[in-house]
Motif scaffolding. Sequence first.
Motif, PDB file in Angstrom:
ATOM      1  N   THR A  58     -38.412 -36.045 -56.664  1.00 22.79           N
ATOM      2  CA  THR A  58     -38.568 -35.676 -55.252  1.00 22.79           C
ATOM      3  C   THR A  58     -37.938 -34.326 -54.947  1.00 22.79           C
ATOM      4  OG1 THR A  58     -38.440 -38.035 -54.707  1.00 22.79           O
ATOM      5  CG2 THR A  58     -38.224 -36.480 -52.885  1.00 22.79           C
ATOM      6  N   LEU A  59     -36.799 -34.049 -55.596  1.00 21.58           N
ATOM      7  CA  LEU A  59     -36.028 -32.834 -55.298  1.00 21.58           C
ATOM      8  C   LEU A  59     -35.845 -32.019 -56.580  1.00 21.58           C
ATOM      9  CD1 LEU A  59     -33.283 -34.458 -53.037  1.00 21.58           C
ATOM     10  CD2 LEU A  59     -35.334 -33.261 -52.283  1.00 21.58           C
ATOM     11  N   PRO A  60     -36.875 -31.268 -56.981  1.00 19.85           N
ATOM     12  CA  PRO A  60     -36.762 -30.499 -58.229  1.00 19.85           C
ATOM     13  C   PRO A  60     -35.675 -29.439 -58.208  1.00 19.85           C
ATOM     14  CG  PRO A  60     -38.759 -29.916 -57.004  1.00 19.85           C
ATOM     15  CD  PRO A  60     -38.196 -31.127 -56.345  1.00 19.85           C
ATOM     16  N   ASP A  61     -35.196 -29.064 -57.010  1.00 20.24           N
ATOM     17  CA  ASP A  61     -34.089 -28.104 -56.941  1.00 20.24           C
ATOM     18  C   ASP A  61     -32.767 -28.712 -57.401  1.00 20.24           C
ATOM     19  OD1 ASP A  61     -35.755 -26.148 -56.042  1.00 20.24           O
ATOM     20  OD2 ASP A  61     -35.177 -26.310 -53.936  1.00 20.24           O
ATOM     21  N   PHE A  62     -32.716 -30.042 -57.489  1.00 21.21           N
ATOM     22  CA  PHE A  62     -31.502 -30.696 -57.987  1.00 21.21           C
ATOM     23  C   PHE A  62     -31.525 -30.632 -59.511  1.00 21.21           C
ATOM     24  CE2 PHE A  62     -29.487 -34.813 -59.404  1.00 21.21           C
ATOM     25  CZ  PHE A  62     -28.179 -34.377 -59.226  1.00 21.21           C
ATOM     26  N   GLN A  63     -30.681 -29.771 -60.060  1.00 21.82           N
ATOM     27  CA  GLN A  63     -30.630 -29.557 -61.501  1.00 21.82           C
ATOM     28  C   GLN A  63     -29.202 -29.784 -62.009  1.00 21.82           C
ATOM     29  OE1 GLN A  63     -33.136 -28.802 -63.665  1.00 21.82           O
ATOM     30  NE2 GLN A  63     -34.664 -28.900 -62.029  1.00 21.82           N
ATOM     31  N   PRO A  64     -28.875 -31.019 -62.393  1.00 24.57           N
ATOM     32  CA  PRO A  64     -27.518 -31.289 -62.895  1.00 24.57           C
ATOM     33  C   PRO A  64     -27.189 -30.426 -64.112  1.00 24.57           C
ATOM     34  CG  PRO A  64     -28.716 -33.330 -62.495  1.00 24.57           C
ATOM     35  CD  PRO A  64     -29.711 -32.232 -62.390  1.00 24.57           C
ATOM     36  N   GLN A  65     -25.939 -30.009 -64.201  1.00 27.81           N
ATOM     37  CA  GLN A  65     -25.507 -29.082 -65.254  1.00 27.81           C
ATOM     38  C   GLN A  65     -24.525 -29.716 -66.246  1.00 27.81           C
ATOM     39  OE1 GLN A  65     -26.799 -25.792 -65.219  1.00 27.81           O
ATOM     40  NE2 GLN A  65     -28.050 -26.726 -63.623  1.00 27.81           N
TER      41      GLN A  65
END
Length: 330
Positions: free
Chosen positions: A264-271
């Motif tokens: 849903t939220l492709p901007d959420f990119q865990p690092q």
Amino acid sequence: MLLNQGYEVIGLDSNLYERSTFGTGIVEIPEIKKDIRDVELEDLTGIETVLHLAGLSNDPLGNLNPNLTHEINYLASVKLAQLAKQAGVSRFIFSSSCSNYGAGGTDWLTEESAFNPVTPYGVSKVKVEQDVSQLADDNFSPTFLRNATAYGVSPRLRFDLVLNNLVAWALTTGQVYIKSDGTPWRPIVHIEDISRAFIAVLEAPRDLIHNQAFNVGRNEDNYQIRDLANIVKEIVPNCQIEYAPDGGPDKRCYRVDCSKIAQTLPDFQPQWNARKGAIELYETYQKVGLTLEEFEGPKYQRIAHIKYLMGHDLLDENLRWKKSTLAMQI
């Protein structure tokens, strides 16, 4: 992270842990020094989004006085949402928890899975979600972020969280000390990645996040406690895994599917992952010269710190600062 994104940020905190800063790095922002139970409409005037993380923050602290957990984590949170809606706040992002799933077993759990909380803390999170979701309308958009168990270095680092705790034990005692039998499943997520989730929701189109819940983490970051212990053993030299003699299976066992937030939220990119986080913790603990007495003492142990403040007549039994303490702060 919000400031780096260009947001204007105001904090609200009762500052129970102002004496518990780990290292440096507290960012100076305008702050309302107030208990969440005492928030008023005027505190929210002009605010566009509320990011609500306040509450009694772990299970032992919640068990200290379950009535206070009900009052602070549940009733005050719902009141805050009601006041926010009244004040014209458009988005209300609530820091919920995978503790909602509690005794969830070994099956994968999605946002549609049944709640099964086993602690006052978990119960409070469930009740807030249920009540605040009823406030949603065209002008007020709540979102519920069910965070996995946090870990990682921060200026208010908590040693009661599983990976933070295991690395601290390993460094200061040579033992990776496990208080259960090591079998429970637990999803974990770095505090920076939790922050990334809040920002992703904050910046997402309303229709994607309106009155939605999201498990926050990554599917590959579900671990059995013994797997985390093995990671720590590989990173911290000269340590051995030790199980508590009375450690049985922990009722809190859940594997959480985080596919929804990724899709849903492709901007959420865990690092972060557990190994990278354990290295960060180990190197930071070494740098500050962490001792067993310090991390097990009242400065950083949440429930011990509360008891310390009460014992020194700074805090009353309802977790409110005594008037003489407030006078000193002013």
